[in-house]
Design an enzyme around this catalytic site. Sequence first.
Site, PDB file in Angstrom:
ATOM      1  N   GLU A  72      -7.221 -50.426 -87.700  1.00  0.00           N
ATOM      2  CA  GLU A  72      -8.135 -50.631 -86.572  1.00  0.00           C
ATOM      3  C   GLU A  72      -8.913 -51.936 -86.713  1.00  0.00           C
ATOM      4  O   GLU A  72      -9.212 -52.599 -85.728  1.00  0.00           O
ATOM      5  CB  GLU A  72      -9.096 -49.435 -86.473  1.00  0.00           C
ATOM      6  CG  GLU A  72     -10.100 -49.479 -85.340  1.00  0.00           C
ATOM      7  CD  GLU A  72      -9.457 -49.378 -83.944  1.00  0.00           C
ATOM      8  OE1 GLU A  72      -8.239 -49.215 -83.829  1.00  0.00           O
ATOM      9  OE2 GLU A  72     -10.207 -49.475 -82.943  1.00  0.00           O
TER      10      GLU A  72
ATOM     11  N   THR B 124      -5.573 -54.802 -67.927  1.00  0.00           N
ATOM     12  CA  THR B 124      -5.762 -54.619 -69.358  1.00  0.00           C
ATOM     13  C   THR B 124      -5.177 -53.297 -69.861  1.00  0.00           C
ATOM     14  O   THR B 124      -5.171 -53.041 -71.056  1.00  0.00           O
ATOM     15  CB  THR B 124      -7.250 -54.776 -69.748  1.00  0.00           C
ATOM     16  OG1 THR B 124      -7.336 -54.892 -71.167  1.00  0.00           O
ATOM     17  CG2 THR B 124      -8.086 -53.607 -69.253  1.00  0.00           C
TER      18      THR B 124
HETATM   19  C1  DMJ Z   1      -6.571 -49.893 -73.602  1.00  0.00           C
HETATM   20  O1  DMJ Z   1      -7.127 -48.841 -72.913  1.00  0.00           O
HETATM   21  C2  DMJ Z   1      -6.854 -51.200 -72.949  1.00  0.00           C
HETATM   22  O2  DMJ Z   1      -5.961 -52.134 -73.422  1.00  0.00           O
HETATM   23  C3  DMJ Z   1      -8.258 -51.682 -73.158  1.00  0.00           C
HETATM   24  O3  DMJ Z   1      -8.464 -52.960 -72.649  1.00  0.00           O
HETATM   25  C4  DMJ Z   1      -8.612 -51.684 -74.610  1.00  0.00           C
HETATM   26  N1  DMJ Z   1      -8.021 -50.716 -75.397  1.00  0.00           N
HETATM   27  C5  DMJ Z   1      -7.012 -49.825 -75.031  1.00  0.00           C
HETATM   28  C6  DMJ Z   1      -5.817 -49.851 -75.940  1.00  0.00           C
HETATM   29  O4  DMJ Z   1      -6.063 -50.155 -77.236  1.00  0.00           O
END
Ligand code: DMJ
Length: 631
Positions: A502, A613
């Site tokens: 992580e 994202t």
């Molecule tokens: C996802 O839900 C998206 O990428 C977000 O921007 C950050 N983290 C998680 C995945 O790790």
Amino acid sequence: MLMRKVPGFVPASPWGLRLPQKFLFLLFLSGLFTLCFGALFLLPNSSRLKRLFLAPRTQQPGLEAVAQVAGHPLTREQESPPNPAPAAPAPGEDDPRSQASPRRRKGWLRRTRPTGPREEATAARGSSATALRPQEGSISSSFDFNAFRSRLRHPVLGTRADKSKEPQSLVQSQREKIKEMMQFAWQSYKRYAMGKNELRPLTRDGYEGNMFGGLSGATVIDSLDTLYLMELKEEFQEAKAWVEESFHLNVSGEASLFEVNIRYIGGLLSAFYLTGEEVFRIKAIKLGEKLLPAFDTPTGIPKGVVNFKSGSNRSWGWAVAGGSSILAEFGSLHLEFLHLTQLSGNQVFAEKVRNIRKVLRDIDKPFGLYPNFLSPVSGNWMQHHVSVGGLGDSFYEYLIKSWLMSAKTDMEAKDMYYEALEAIETHLLNVSPGGLTYIAEWRGGILDHKMGHLACFSGGMIALGAEDAKEEKRAHYRELAAQITKTCHESYARSDTKLGPEAFWFNSGREAVATQTSESYYILRPEVVESYMYLWRQTHDPIYREWGWEVVMALEKYCRTEAGFSGIQDVYSKVPDHDNKQQTFFLAETLKYLYLLFSEDDMLSLEDWVFNTEAHPLPVSHPDSSGRGGA
Ligand code: DMJ
């Protein structure tokens, strides 16, 4: 019997009434009728009767649409959800649980290229009219799906001509393997947790979590476009049928604005743009409306949590004593909200994110950096913690992607992105003694020499933005992207499982490794393979496919269980301790980016699409022949 006319005599009616009595009787009858008719409106839930009597007026679709466009987004679900249970039907809805679950709609790919407006209209009526409930089916739109599709530069799924040097059979079998993983992840979810937000593969049940305000099926919505892309047709139909029949918005919990936006709204929008199916458009817009109360703050910077029942909002308790909004959260709405406006005609969504942009553009930035915490009340930064990982990450991503999604017309986003990147390079970028390039975290001028897994998306982002940088910077950014991605690969390569932790540090001679067990877990995150995908598309250097394949093998070995994929507690142990969670982003992102890594470049071409994202593709607003933008 003959009635003889006798002067002065008024004959009685058959009931023996005289004229004044008749008049009084009629008066009484008409009063009674008026009373009964009026009472219909006093009965609880009289909407069906009203519809019966007032059909021509209240059912005009235009009227409802006008209310939406005028920025009065109160939906029935928002007014007073009578039943917070997500599986319960909305008032006025038929109970979907009592319906036979139809297996239907073969020929799903036909809808990807509608041949004309007539076909589109028919398809919208045919597929969605049955699917949408009365109050959900009436958001009018001037969005022209056929015109949008004709502006794309490439077929959505590409031409299937891989130009790489690898033998086709190998790449194809690798792609097939990843497809099989998706199929297994989906089928496990369907078998043990259909309709719940996530699958728990060890206990073989579902998990709702507390981020989605009572909404269900996060895995379904997050999976739609990946299933579509991989041409898992039957599975896509299962997912779509669930959205049509069981995805209810009449919930009343507290939701994360950010998570609902990137997963649900992003997933629904992508599903709409890929298929043209109205059900996805309508539900995305309705859900978008439910998020709007989050923006009721003095600055218009939304708070992180919205209450679907009361329409109140609040900040996360952990965010600087409950008084801050998070940069990555309020900074990652721009792409989806512009599309909500495009698909609804309702300007309110675009206005909300334009205001956020304005606040961020105008505020003083320490050394040009954007701290992670901002007060939605005063509009001031609350703490000088800067990170390209958690809390900050996708804000930067959405700047460059706003530029790209606008077909390179949003100059403000472009300028803000490159200025932010300069500041990050100047103040956060480091090279370790061992030669690894990393982006540290900044606390009021002091650096934490660590990178979170989340920050590993930045290699891909910098690669994506390299082409539009000033000419003298382009090669530099390409190299920077490659170096950061290499560092993230090292964090995988230096673990026993070949999966990354992580967070990893660059301290005291140990580099790119976690230093505490509490940071050694891997929860099926996508960011590293996301960067491999962008770097592959930019360079076609086979190393990225090699690295991607290492991840596939490691996932199979350490994360696959009998009933789905699971995160692991410690990447430094070869005996996996599973965390019992198949995260929704594993299906939305990790497997999608892996699949794209082993696909040709014109499958979801970056000329036509940006990924939100959560890896949901949203189309670039290519201008039409008259020069007008699509968005
Ligand atoms: C996802 O839900 C998206 O990428 C977000 O921007 C950050 N983290 C998680 C995945 O790790």
